[in-house]
Design a protein around this motif. Structure first.
Motif, PDB file in Angstrom:
ATOM      1  N   SER A 164       5.305  16.734  16.103  1.00  0.00           N
ATOM      2  CA  SER A 164       4.154  17.297  16.858  1.00  0.00           C
ATOM      3  C   SER A 164       3.146  18.045  16.196  1.00  0.00           C
ATOM      4  N   TYR A 203       4.124  21.148  16.681  1.00  0.00           N
ATOM      5  CA  TYR A 203       5.267  22.348  15.945  1.00  0.00           C
ATOM      6  C   TYR A 203       4.845  22.864  15.034  1.00  0.00           C
ATOM      7  N   GLY A 224      -4.603  15.944  17.013  1.00  0.00           N
ATOM      8  CA  GLY A 224      -3.518  15.344  17.253  1.00  0.00           C
ATOM      9  C   GLY A 224      -3.935  14.557  18.742  1.00  0.00           C
ATOM     10  N   VAL A 273       8.606  20.201  22.335  1.00  0.00           N
ATOM     11  CA  VAL A 273       7.507  20.008  21.389  1.00  0.00           C
ATOM     12  C   VAL A 273       8.549  19.021  20.250  1.00  0.00           C
ATOM     13  N   ASP A 323       0.914  19.558  24.776  1.00  0.00           N
ATOM     14  CA  ASP A 323       2.438  19.584  23.721  1.00  0.00           C
ATOM     15  C   ASP A 323       2.282  21.391  24.022  1.00  0.00           C
ATOM     16  N   ALA A 344      -1.082  13.109  23.282  1.00  0.00           N
ATOM     17  CA  ALA A 344      -0.277  14.089  23.298  1.00  0.00           C
ATOM     18  C   ALA A 344       0.621  15.980  22.985  1.00  0.00           C
ATOM     19  N   ALA A 345      -0.887  15.903  21.805  1.00  0.00           N
ATOM     20  CA  ALA A 345      -0.254  17.391  21.103  1.00  0.00           C
ATOM     21  C   ALA A 345      -1.303  18.465  21.861  1.00  0.00           C
TER      22      ALA A 345
END
Length: 205
Positions: A168, A171, A84, A164, A91, A87-88
């Motif tokens: 995502s 999520y 991801g 989040v 998060d 960014a993942a």
């Protein structure tokens, strides 16, 4: 019956009708005395089944093959970053932080005593609070008042508090975890249950 999940089936026997759920499930802390409510019930009735242990499992998701290892939050973050991007991983770090105070509260209360109604906080604070970290308890109170993070509310509020987004990978992974625990999406699954599982599943060791 109309509706339901494809992984539920029924068998009739002389002893009665039994419903089985063969869908995704997660079991942890069962092979030795722990805070797992199933283990506590088995201990209470004196039963000790044979347990087959595992420490990793594989998910096939649109982004690729996701290998999940229990007891290692760093490995989980590496997999999130691989599939991801940064960014993942960001998060995930925010979610860990947002879950800290709630996890302290729910892990300090035996799961068998957890409630899914408005009295959950009262039970936790009046009976078990003296054994918990005062700083994290104070932080929980603030987050409960300002962000609506509530053990009896949905875990989606914790995700929202961590900023989040629903798109995502983090999520969507916790949406799966919620379904594996309750058969419901993260917007309808108890924050206490997911928070407890998150802390236990990713604890070192």
């Amino acid at each position: 019956r109309i509706g339901g999940c494809a992984h539920v089936f029924t068998r009739r026997t002389k002893a009665g009708e039994f419903h089985f759920d063969s869908g995704p499930s997660l079991f942890s802390g069962c092979s030795e005395p722990s805070s797992n409510p199933l283990r506590q019930v088995l201990d209470a009735v004196g039963e000790s089944p044979e347990w087959r242990q595992y420490d990793e499992w594989t998910m096939y998701i649109p982004e690729g093959i996701f290998r999940v290892t229990s007891g290692n939050a760093s490995d989980f973050e590496r997999e999130l970053r691989r599939l991801g991007g940064a960014a993942a991983a960001d998060d995930w770090r925010r979610l860990q932080k947002a879950n800290e105070a709630l996890a302290e509260l729910v892990s300090g209360v035996p799961p068998i005593a957890l409630r899914a109604d408005a009295g959950a906080v009262q039970t936790a604070l009046t009976t078990y609070a003296r054994k918990m970290d005062p700083a994290l308890l104070a932080r929980f109170g603030l987050e409960f008042a300002l962000k609506g993070i509530d053990p009896s509310g949905p875990f989606s509020r914790v995700l929202a508090a961590a900023d989040v987004p629903p798109t995502s990978l983090v999520y969507r992974w916790f949406d799966f975890l919620a379904f594996a625990l309750s058969g419901l999406p993260v917007t309808e699954t108890s924050a206490a249950a997911v928070s407890f599982m998150m802390k236990e599943f990713f604890a070192d060791g």
